[in-house]
Enzyme design. Structure first.
Site, PDB file in Angstrom:
ATOM      1  CE  LYS A  70      -2.742  -0.003   3.632  1.00  0.00           C
ATOM      2  NZ  LYS A  70      -1.717   0.930   4.328  1.00  0.00           N
ATOM      3  CB  THR A  72       5.240   0.007  -2.448  1.00  0.00           C
ATOM      4  OG1 THR A  72       6.199  -0.369  -1.546  1.00  0.00           O
ATOM      5  CG2 THR A  72       6.185   0.231  -3.788  1.00  0.00           C
ATOM      6  NE  ARG A  93      -0.055   5.097   8.742  1.00  0.00           N
ATOM      7  CZ  ARG A  93      -0.366   3.954   8.940  1.00  0.00           C
ATOM      8  NH1 ARG A  93      -0.673   3.395  10.125  1.00  0.00           N
ATOM      9  NH2 ARG A  93      -0.203   2.930   7.983  1.00  0.00           N
ATOM     10  CE  LYS A 104       3.334  -2.686   8.057  1.00  0.00           C
ATOM     11  NZ  LYS A 104       4.026  -1.477   7.458  1.00  0.00           N
ATOM     12  CB  ALA A 272      -4.988   1.396  11.031  1.00  0.00           C
ATOM     13  CG  PHE A 300      -3.640  -2.699   9.505  1.00  0.00           C
ATOM     14  CD1 PHE A 300      -2.208  -3.433   9.111  1.00  0.00           C
ATOM     15  CD2 PHE A 300      -3.342  -2.070  10.791  1.00  0.00           C
ATOM     16  CE1 PHE A 300      -1.257  -3.766   9.862  1.00  0.00           C
ATOM     17  CE2 PHE A 300      -2.207  -2.411  11.653  1.00  0.00           C
ATOM     18  CZ  PHE A 300      -1.259  -3.090  11.325  1.00  0.00           C
ATOM     19  CG  PHE A 381       4.341  -9.879  -6.473  1.00  0.00           C
ATOM     20  CD1 PHE A 381       5.177 -10.200  -5.653  1.00  0.00           C
ATOM     21  CD2 PHE A 381       3.365  -8.978  -6.017  1.00  0.00           C
ATOM     22  CE1 PHE A 381       5.223  -9.579  -4.309  1.00  0.00           C
ATOM     23  CE2 PHE A 381       3.392  -8.505  -4.659  1.00  0.00           C
ATOM     24  CZ  PHE A 381       4.353  -8.837  -4.056  1.00  0.00           C
ATOM     25  CD1 TRP A 409       8.740  -3.134  -3.999  1.00  0.00           C
ATOM     26  CD2 TRP A 409       9.909  -3.912  -5.979  1.00  0.00           C
ATOM     27  NE1 TRP A 409      10.037  -3.741  -3.875  1.00  0.00           N
ATOM     28  CE2 TRP A 409      10.746  -4.341  -4.805  1.00  0.00           C
ATOM     29  CE3 TRP A 409      10.312  -4.473  -7.138  1.00  0.00           C
ATOM     30  CZ2 TRP A 409      11.767  -5.132  -4.740  1.00  0.00           C
ATOM     31  CZ3 TRP A 409      11.404  -5.476  -7.204  1.00  0.00           C
ATOM     32  CH2 TRP A 409      12.269  -5.562  -6.200  1.00  0.00           C
TER      33      TRP A 409
END
Length: 555
Positions: A70, A72, A93, A104, A272, A300, A381, A409
């Site tokens: 998200k 990215t 954030r 994470k 969140a 999230f 991907f 990405w």
């Protein structure tokens, strides 16, 4: 293949003055923190007589261990908008040290869609979190000192609700006993720590509209109750002024840049799943004055971050999103369809078909519950097949929602151009923004509306303790506040094992508490905790620094 930190370290950064110039920021309103980051005089920028830009919210499906990307996508979309000639700003954030050293990792994006300097952003940055922790713990010290010095406010030590905090995952501190060692060392009592991002001060900082508003909100925070069950506030402890002094610089938004030189405001960082999960109103409002298209994210899945962004942040400050992006991956949807993480690299249309309802429910919530224009961004991907991508596109088209492939990405802004063009189109589309519940409903009714309208459960059950708390909070005048659900991020329900799009479940609320300064009621469900622990192999074990000060292992 280069790691995220290697990509970031290999990409030359522009001086922060150049980034400010791109954003149209007067050099006098810039407070540099070294060469590549700065604080902004948000008050002066927001006073400028210029129209607000378009606000784009990036959210995601229910997270899985496969990852969604998200942040990215958010960064890559802002870069993509710049590439098609739009003046974009990204608003994110700040990462917490807990996840950085835990499981994470950082939260500065990935691949060729990152904000930099990523090491600084993921570690101490400009010291905002340290200031929040200091203000939180100053209040805790003043509270315990008040009791020790005679307790003029008649505080019941058994009903203290303010906890100390530290920005680290440390399960050992969840429940402690302090004040031991005799009379001169304080009053013994049960206590505990929260992670800094769960402190109400973090929420207050992110929802405050000005320094004055910040001080007023800090003064309203409820820290304890008296023996006759009346709330005691930070204002009554005369702590608000000193806390504001600690936070006077922390409330200023931070300016950094993406790898492609797009201006980025990175400020605030509530989780969140235990808080409202959005960056600060100060940063968002400042970005709206600086750019034509402002791309922001909420933590999230859309049932948590987006719900709170829309029902709390937008309601508090009169914000209205112009478009929503829901990020998904083929891999994550196959996990929601029951496929093991080890099997995700092979085509499996059946598993994808079973997992798709999770995406479709999030999309339908954005378009039908909140009335917002929406696009699905598939974070591609290498092993995704054309058949899998077409299946997602066909199912979304049935909801009259377009799908755009995101390859940010691997390609940075170039990989976000298709998504950027669709977002620009959506910003001019029909918009019927509304909230998922009315404020004048009871606390239990508001929670029930969230469960039924957003989670698609059958209803809510309050434990006897939570029912008593709801009645007390309404009696004290807090019943008109919005609700902040503290819930697992791994399911629409309060059971992390219920993947996909479950229905017919009941959400159990075990406890309610008021965040009077932030301006919402927190409803705790399941076994959600406000102090995480480290995993068996913490990410910190792989982080190192060489003799020249170059950091490795950070991601």
């Amino acid at each position: 293949m280069l790691t995220d930190i290697e990509i970031a370290q290999a990409t030359p950064m522009q001086p922060i003055q150049r980034i400010a110039e791109k954003a149209g920021i007067d050099p006098e309103l810039l407070e540099p923190y070294g060469k590549y980051k700065a604080k902004l005089d948000a008050r002066a920028i927001r006073a400028q007589n210029t129209p607000d830009g378009k606000l784009i919210l990036v959210t995601a499906i229910t997270p899985t261990p496969a990852g969604e990307g998200k942040t990215t996508t958010t960064i890559g979309l802002a870069d993509g908008l710049r590439r098609i000639g739009k003046k974009s700003i990204v608003a994110l954030r700040e990462p917490s040290l807990g996840p950085v050293f835990g499981i994470k990792g950082g939260a500065a994006g990935g691949g060729y869609a990152q904000v930099v300097p990523m090491e600084d952003i993921n570690l101490h940055f400009t010291g905002d979190f340290h200031a929040i922790g200091a203000a939180n713990n100053l209040l805790a010290a003043m509270l315990d000192n008040h009791i020790h010095q005679g307790n003029a406010l008649n505080i019941d030590p058994r009903r203290i609700v303010w906890r100390r905090c530290v920005d680290m995952n440390d399960r050992q501190l969840r429940n402690i006993v302090d004040g031991l060692g005799g009379r001169v060392n304080g009053v013994p009592r049960e206590d505990g720590y929260d992670i800094t991002v769960a402190s109400e001060i973090m929420a207050v900082l992110c929802l405050a509209d000005s320094l004055t508003d910040l001080k007023e909100r800090l003064a309203r925070m409820v820290v304890a109750y008296t023996y006759d069950e009346q709330p005691v506030t930070a204002g009554q402890l005369k702590a608000a002024g000193a806390m504001t002094a600690l936070l006077k610089d922390a409330i200023k938004p931070n300016l950094v840049q993406t790898l492609e030189g797009t201006p980025a405001l990175v400020h605030g960082g509530p989780f969140a799943n235990i808080a409202h999960g959005c960056n600060s109103i100060m940063a968002t409002r400042t970005a709206l004055k600086l750019g034509d298209y402002i791309v922001t994210e909420a933590g999230f899945g859309a049932d948590l971050g987006a719900e709170k962004f829309l029902d709390i942040k937008c309601r508090v400050n009169g914000l209205k999103p112009d478009a929503v992006v829901v990020v998904a991956t083929v891999r994550a949807l196959k996990m929601h369809g029951g496929l093991a993480k080890t099997e995700l690299n092979r085509e499996d249309l059946e598993a994808l078909k079973k997992g798709l309802p999770n995406l479709l429910r999030h999309v339908e919530n954005m378009t039908q519950v909140y009335g917002l224009p929406c696009v699905v961004a598939i974070n591609r991907f290498p092993n995704d097949t054309e058949a899998e991508l077409k299946l997602i596109e066909d199912e979304c088209r049935a909801l009259h929602v377009n799908v755009a492939l995101s390859e940010v990405w691997a390609k940075g802004g170039e990989g976000g151009e298709t998504l950027a063009k669709e977002v620009v189109r959506l910003c001019e589309a029909e918009n019927h923004f509304r909230f998922s519940y009315p404020l004048d409903a009871s606390i239990e009714e508001k929670i029930g509306d969230i469960v039924k309208n957003v989670y698609h459960g059958s209803g809510v059950m309050l434990t006897p303790a939570a029912k008593k708390q709801a009645a007390q909070l309404e009696k004290l005048g807090f019943g008109g506040l919005p609700v902040c659900m503290a819930k697992t991020q791994y399911s629409f329900s309060d059971d992390p094992a219920l993947l996909g799009a479950p229905e017919g479940f009941t959400v159990t609320v075990r406890s309610l508490r008021v965040s009077a300064g932030a301006g919402f009621i927190v409803a705790l469900t399941g076994d959600i905790m406000t102090m995480p622990g480290l995993p068996k192999a913490p990410a910190a074990e792989k982080i190192d620094v060489d003799a020249e000060g170059k950091i490795t292992g950070l991601f």
